[in-house]
Design a protein around this motif. Structure first.
Motif, PDB file in Angstrom:
ATOM      1  N   CYS A  89       0.844  -1.202   0.000  1.00 56.39           N
ATOM      2  CA  CYS A  89       0.000   0.000   0.000  1.00 56.39           C
ATOM      3  C   CYS A  89       0.877   1.248   0.000  1.00 56.39           C
ATOM      4  CB  CYS A  89      -0.935  -0.002   1.203  1.00 56.39           C
ATOM      5  SG  CYS A  89      -2.101   1.365   1.171  1.00 56.39           S
ATOM      6  N   SER A 140      -4.223   6.381  -1.303  1.00 54.35           N
ATOM      7  CA  SER A 140      -3.426   5.169  -1.105  1.00 54.35           C
ATOM      8  C   SER A 140      -3.664   4.251  -2.299  1.00 54.35           C
ATOM      9  CB  SER A 140      -3.787   4.475   0.208  1.00 54.35           C
ATOM     10  OG  SER A 140      -5.147   4.114   0.229  1.00 54.35           O
ATOM     11  N   PHE A 141      -2.616   3.533  -2.655  1.00 47.16           N
ATOM     12  CA  PHE A 141      -2.636   2.675  -3.835  1.00 47.16           C
ATOM     13  C   PHE A 141      -2.200   1.278  -3.416  1.00 47.16           C
ATOM     14  CE2 PHE A 141      -2.018   7.010  -5.069  1.00 47.16           C
ATOM     15  CZ  PHE A 141      -2.842   7.177  -6.162  1.00 47.16           C
ATOM     16  N   SER A 153      -1.636  -2.906  -3.871  1.00 42.17           N
ATOM     17  CA  SER A 153      -1.143  -3.833  -4.879  1.00 42.17           C
ATOM     18  C   SER A 153      -1.178  -5.235  -4.278  1.00 42.17           C
ATOM     19  CB  SER A 153       0.291  -3.458  -5.268  1.00 42.17           C
ATOM     20  OG  SER A 153       0.872  -4.461  -6.061  1.00 42.17           O
ATOM     21  N   LEU A 203       1.727   0.426 -10.028  1.00 40.89           N
ATOM     22  CA  LEU A 203       1.632   1.479  -9.020  1.00 40.89           C
ATOM     23  C   LEU A 203       2.085   2.831  -9.574  1.00 40.89           C
ATOM     24  CD1 LEU A 203       2.928  -0.379  -5.844  1.00 40.89           C
ATOM     25  CD2 LEU A 203       0.660   0.635  -6.134  1.00 40.89           C
ATOM     26  N   ARG A 223      -0.565   4.317 -11.885  1.00 40.07           N
ATOM     27  CA  ARG A 223      -1.738   4.832 -11.172  1.00 40.07           C
ATOM     28  C   ARG A 223      -1.416   6.111 -10.401  1.00 40.07           C
ATOM     29  NH1 ARG A 223      -4.159   0.787  -7.519  1.00 40.07           N
ATOM     30  NH2 ARG A 223      -2.182  -0.320  -7.524  1.00 40.07           N
ATOM     31  N   ILE A 224      -0.240   6.161  -9.794  1.00 41.08           N
ATOM     32  CA  ILE A 224       0.155   7.363  -9.056  1.00 41.08           C
ATOM     33  C   ILE A 224       0.359   8.536 -10.011  1.00 41.08           C
ATOM     34  CG2 ILE A 224       1.992   8.388  -7.657  1.00 41.08           C
ATOM     35  CD1 ILE A 224       2.256   5.546  -6.355  1.00 41.08           C
ATOM     36  N   TYR A 252      -2.933   9.966 -10.933  1.00 42.78           N
ATOM     37  CA  TYR A 252      -3.474  10.740  -9.820  1.00 42.78           C
ATOM     38  C   TYR A 252      -2.805  12.110  -9.731  1.00 42.78           C
ATOM     39  CZ  TYR A 252      -4.413  12.137  -4.991  1.00 42.78           C
ATOM     40  OH  TYR A 252      -4.772  12.845  -3.878  1.00 42.78           O
TER      41      TYR A 252
END
Length: 78
Positions: free
Chosen positions: A11, A27-28, A30, A49, A52-53, A56
């Protein structure tokens, strides 16, 4: 705006704001990919990750600095 990233395969947390407030938090997570070999699995998870970050962060106001906490590899008491 500044960004702080606490990386972890399980996370990763991202906070952002203009001092003294933190206006954004995400929070991401996996999950393990099962039978995929260790190193290959971790690389795929990190790639996901990062993507996705990045998506964002593109939705936030202009960023002037990004700070990334050093990865501890599960170390305790260090």
């Amino acid at each position: 705006m500044i960004v702080g990233i606490d990386p972890s395969l399980s996370c990763t947390s991202v906070v952002a704001g203009i001092r003294p407030t933190l206006d954004y938090y995400a929070s991401f997570k996996s999950k393990s990919l099962g039978d995929t070999p260790g190193v290959l699995q971790r690389m795929w998870r990190y790639d996901d990750l990062v993507a996705r970050i990045a998506t964002y962060l593109k939705g936030l106001p202009p960023i002037t600095a990004i700070f990334i906490e050093a990865y501890s590899f599960g170390a305790k008491n260090t």
